[in-house]
Design a protein around this motif. Structure first.
Motif, PDB file in Angstrom:
ATOM      1  N   ASP A   1      -3.606  -2.188   0.962  1.00  0.00           N
ATOM      2  CA  ASP A   1      -2.767  -2.946  -0.057  1.00  0.00           C
ATOM      3  C   ASP A   1      -3.979  -3.934  -0.656  1.00  0.00           C
ATOM      4  N   LEU A   2      -4.538  -4.731   0.060  1.00  0.00           N
ATOM      5  CA  LEU A   2      -5.455  -5.643  -0.031  1.00  0.00           C
ATOM      6  C   LEU A   2      -7.116  -5.395   0.005  1.00  0.00           C
ATOM      7  N   GLY A   3      -7.330  -4.363   0.432  1.00  0.00           N
ATOM      8  CA  GLY A   3      -8.678  -3.869   0.789  1.00  0.00           C
ATOM      9  C   GLY A   3      -9.296  -3.365  -0.555  1.00  0.00           C
ATOM     10  N   SER A   4     -10.813  -3.300  -0.298  1.00  0.00           N
ATOM     11  CA  SER A   4     -11.291  -2.634  -1.354  1.00  0.00           C
ATOM     12  C   SER A   4     -11.610  -1.282  -1.399  1.00  0.00           C
ATOM     13  N   ASP A   5     -11.827  -0.438  -2.188  1.00  0.00           N
ATOM     14  CA  ASP A   5     -12.075   1.130  -2.244  1.00  0.00           C
ATOM     15  C   ASP A   5     -12.799   1.634  -1.070  1.00  0.00           C
ATOM     16  N   GLU A   6     -13.863   0.886  -1.004  1.00  0.00           N
ATOM     17  CA  GLU A   6     -14.825   1.073   0.147  1.00  0.00           C
ATOM     18  C   GLU A   6     -14.196   0.900   1.627  1.00  0.00           C
ATOM     19  N   GLN A   7     -13.529   0.049   1.697  1.00  0.00           N
ATOM     20  CA  GLN A   7     -12.726  -0.471   2.844  1.00  0.00           C
ATOM     21  C   GLN A   7     -11.792   0.627   3.207  1.00  0.00           C
TER      22      GLN A   7
ATOM     23  N   LEU B   1      -9.641   3.571   6.982  1.00  0.00           N
ATOM     24  CA  LEU B   1      -8.384   4.041   7.188  1.00  0.00           C
ATOM     25  C   LEU B   1      -8.429   5.487   7.757  1.00  0.00           C
ATOM     26  N   PRO B   2      -9.067   6.197   7.484  1.00  0.00           N
ATOM     27  CA  PRO B   2      -9.014   7.755   8.246  1.00  0.00           C
ATOM     28  C   PRO B   2      -8.973   7.461   9.845  1.00  0.00           C
ATOM     29  N   ASP B   3     -10.032   6.650  10.306  1.00  0.00           N
ATOM     30  CA  ASP B   3      -9.954   6.619  11.612  1.00  0.00           C
ATOM     31  C   ASP B   3      -8.819   5.497  12.277  1.00  0.00           C
TER      32      ASP B   3
ATOM     33  N   ILE C   1      -8.882 -15.519  21.273  1.00  0.00           N
ATOM     34  CA  ILE C   1     -10.281 -15.063  20.527  1.00  0.00           C
ATOM     35  C   ILE C   1     -10.943 -16.401  19.901  1.00  0.00           C
ATOM     36  N   VAL C   2     -12.125 -16.314  20.481  1.00  0.00           N
ATOM     37  CA  VAL C   2     -13.103 -17.301  19.925  1.00  0.00           C
ATOM     38  C   VAL C   2     -14.299 -16.851  18.907  1.00  0.00           C
ATOM     39  N   LEU C   3     -14.449 -17.728  17.801  1.00  0.00           N
ATOM     40  CA  LEU C   3     -15.405 -17.183  16.980  1.00  0.00           C
ATOM     41  C   LEU C   3     -16.464 -18.289  16.912  1.00  0.00           C
ATOM     42  N   LYS C   4     -17.451 -18.008  17.183  1.00  0.00           N
ATOM     43  CA  LYS C   4     -18.774 -19.202  17.285  1.00  0.00           C
ATOM     44  C   LYS C   4     -19.950 -18.613  16.317  1.00  0.00           C
ATOM     45  N   ASP C   5     -19.958 -19.204  14.923  1.00  0.00           N
ATOM     46  CA  ASP C   5     -20.908 -18.840  14.130  1.00  0.00           C
ATOM     47  C   ASP C   5     -20.934 -17.188  13.901  1.00  0.00           C
ATOM     48  N   VAL C   6     -19.795 -16.528  13.972  1.00  0.00           N
ATOM     49  CA  VAL C   6     -20.078 -15.010  13.730  1.00  0.00           C
ATOM     50  C   VAL C   6     -20.178 -14.694  12.344  1.00  0.00           C
ATOM     51  N   ARG C   7     -21.235 -13.999  12.121  1.00  0.00           N
ATOM     52  CA  ARG C   7     -21.873 -13.567  10.804  1.00  0.00           C
ATOM     53  C   ARG C   7     -21.212 -12.149  10.608  1.00  0.00           C
ATOM     54  N   ILE C   8     -20.746 -12.169   9.420  1.00  0.00           N
ATOM     55  CA  ILE C   8     -20.290 -10.651   8.744  1.00  0.00           C
ATOM     56  C   ILE C   8     -20.696 -10.454   7.527  1.00  0.00           C
ATOM     57  N   PRO C   9     -20.911  -9.242   6.959  1.00  0.00           N
ATOM     58  CA  PRO C   9     -21.330  -9.055   5.543  1.00  0.00           C
ATOM     59  C   PRO C   9     -20.292  -9.642   4.554  1.00  0.00           C
ATOM     60  N   PHE C  10     -20.605  -9.823   3.392  1.00  0.00           N
ATOM     61  CA  PHE C  10     -19.727 -10.450   2.500  1.00  0.00           C
ATOM     62  C   PHE C  10     -18.909  -9.276   2.031  1.00  0.00           C
ATOM     63  N   THR C  11     -18.867  -8.162   2.309  1.00  0.00           N
ATOM     64  CA  THR C  11     -18.026  -7.024   1.848  1.00  0.00           C
ATOM     65  C   THR C  11     -17.031  -6.936   2.942  1.00  0.00           C
ATOM     66  N   ASN C  12     -17.004  -7.477   4.210  1.00  0.00           N
ATOM     67  CA  ASN C  12     -16.200  -7.423   5.162  1.00  0.00           C
ATOM     68  C   ASN C  12     -14.728  -8.298   4.797  1.00  0.00           C
ATOM     69  N   TRP C  13     -15.008  -9.023   3.649  1.00  0.00           N
ATOM     70  CA  TRP C  13     -13.732 -10.034   3.011  1.00  0.00           C
ATOM     71  C   TRP C  13     -12.909  -8.987   2.303  1.00  0.00           C
ATOM     72  N   LEU C  14     -11.589  -8.925   2.837  1.00  0.00           N
ATOM     73  CA  LEU C  14     -10.527  -8.130   2.066  1.00  0.00           C
ATOM     74  C   LEU C  14     -10.375  -8.748   0.454  1.00  0.00           C
ATOM     75  N   PRO C  15     -10.914  -8.121  -0.736  1.00  0.00           N
ATOM     76  CA  PRO C  15     -11.005  -8.915  -1.955  1.00  0.00           C
ATOM     77  C   PRO C  15      -9.555  -9.243  -2.650  1.00  0.00           C
TER      78      PRO C  15
END
Length: 401
Positions: A120-126, A131-133, A230-244
């Motif tokens: 519902d909230l992701g990109s076509d690429e996401q 989703l298949p897996d 869960i702890v996140l310490k300066d976790v870097r992810i691609p900009f495209t990992n944001w659900l647009p």
């Protein structure tokens, strides 16, 4: 794996004993379903009772997850994304909890929250890549919203942050009680974008540097579910990992509203689970020369359990109608969550007491059902928070500061 005692696992399909409602269906639910839906409902229930319920107590005792179940579970296509109506989806969710609450919770977090969020909230690429897996349960998802210091007030006080740096996001913060957290391949992390102070969703792969999970141990409920800190310490992810589709916390409302309804269906399933075990036990257990099911007080208790379950079910049928019509509100979802879990708590307590001393042993299943009910009572908004939402709806006055 130590096999469970056969006598401790009464199967729902063996509990008729000449009763006109062998499945406890006094509402004649099948009259509300099409022939195709009835077939799917029967198949789902049969699979869950045959494949999930018999193994659940042993895994619950060991607090371990049955990974070998996943291919068979995926083959059933039980996700709400694959059902023709909200009623059928809800009934399947009910049957999940009727078989085991932990597996129900695992499946609901994975499908109803993570997969649905991407759809519902992701990109076509996401959608295309993930989703298949996820739908095939080849990859597992987790939904990371609550934090060590923030649960009910998370929308106002979230501490986890996301900062855009070039073509990346940098995430910092901590999350707690994250279902599937230690086994997930993708964790949907909700964090405040420091540029506009809006809460957004970000997909974090488990192998990202700075991303750490720690299993929460010593739980007394839903022990099969692998909850994590869960702890996140300066976790870097691609900009495209944001659900647009997530530009503010308001974008999560449909997800959280429907999740509240899903948990309400769990509460109904939990009541039927307790009823199934208590009725079978009452028919088999003899005292004073006859089955305890013949005593008035036992029949009164079973009647109360069934009344609670059927009233909860009636409410949920209307919730499904509201979902189908697009009229469901958060206030109605809160009413369902508060009401169904309140009745559930009474029902599982009656069932546990009916088994006497055996009721505190997981060998007789009801102890697991009784314990798991406390998790349902607390997550997706506590009873108190949901009650206050209903109170605001009927008075126009908010009790929240």
């Amino acid at each position: 794996m130590t096999p469970l005692k056969e006598e401790a696992l009464p199967a729902v399909t063996d509990t008729s004993h000449g009763a006109p409602y062998p499945d406890g269906d006094l509402l004649l639910l099948e009259d509300l379903l099409t022939d195709e839906e009835i077939e799917r409902y029967h198949a789902a229930r049969a699979f869950l009772q045959r494949e999930v319920r018999p193994i659940a107590t042993d895994y619950w005792n060991r607090a371990e997850f049955p990974f070998e179940l996943l291919p068979r579970l995926a083959a059933q296509n039980l996700s709400g994304l694959n059902t023709s109506s909200h009623l059928l989806s809800g009934l399947i969710q009910m049957e999940f909890a009727r078989a085991d609450t932990s597996i129900s919770t695992f499946f609901g977090v994975h499908h109803e929250l993570v997969a649905t969020a991407i759809l519902d909230l992701g990109s076509d690429e996401q959608r295309r890549n993930l989703l298949p897996d996820l739908l095939a349960l080849k990859k597992i998802g987790a939904f990371a919203l609550t934090e060590p210091e923030h649960g009910s007030d998370i929308s106002r006080s979230i501490g986890t942050t996301a900062e855009r740096v070039g073509d990346e996001w940098v995430l910092n913060g901590a999350k707690r009680w994250i279902g599937n957290g230690t086994i997930a391949d993708y964790v949907l992390v909700w964090a405040k974008d420091v540029s506009d102070n809006e809460i957004k969703g970000f997909l974090v792969e488990k192998d990202r540097e700075g991303f750490r999970t720690q299993a929460i141990e010593n739980k007394t409920a839903v022990r099969i579910v692998q909850n994590a800190d869960i702890v996140l310490k300066d976790v870097r992810i691609p900009f495209t990992n944001w659900l647009p589709g997530t530009t503010s916390f308001r974008d999560t409302n449909v997800l959280l509203r429907n999740s509240r309804v899903w948990v309400s269906w769990q509460a109904v399933g939990q009541q039927f689970a307790a009823f199934d075990v208590a009725r079978e036990y009452a028919l088999k257990r003899h005292q004073f020369g006859k089955p305890i099911a013949s005593f008035q007080i036992i029949q009164s208790q079973l009647s109360k359990m069934m009344a609670n379950a059927t009233m909860s079910l009636s409410l949920m049928i209307q919730m499904a109608r509201l979902q189908d019509s697009g009229k469901l509100t958060m206030d109605q979802a809160a009413l369902a969550k508060a009401s169904c879990t309140d009745r559930m708590r009474e029902s599982v307590a009656l069932g546990r007491a009916m088994l006497g001393g055996n009721g505190i042993s997981t060998d007789f299943e009801i102890a697991k059902i009784f314990a798991d009910a406390e998790a349902i009572y607390s997550y997706e908004g506590s009873y108190e928070i949901n009650s206050l939402l209903v109170g605001r709806a009927v008075t126009g006055i908010s009790a929240f500061i």
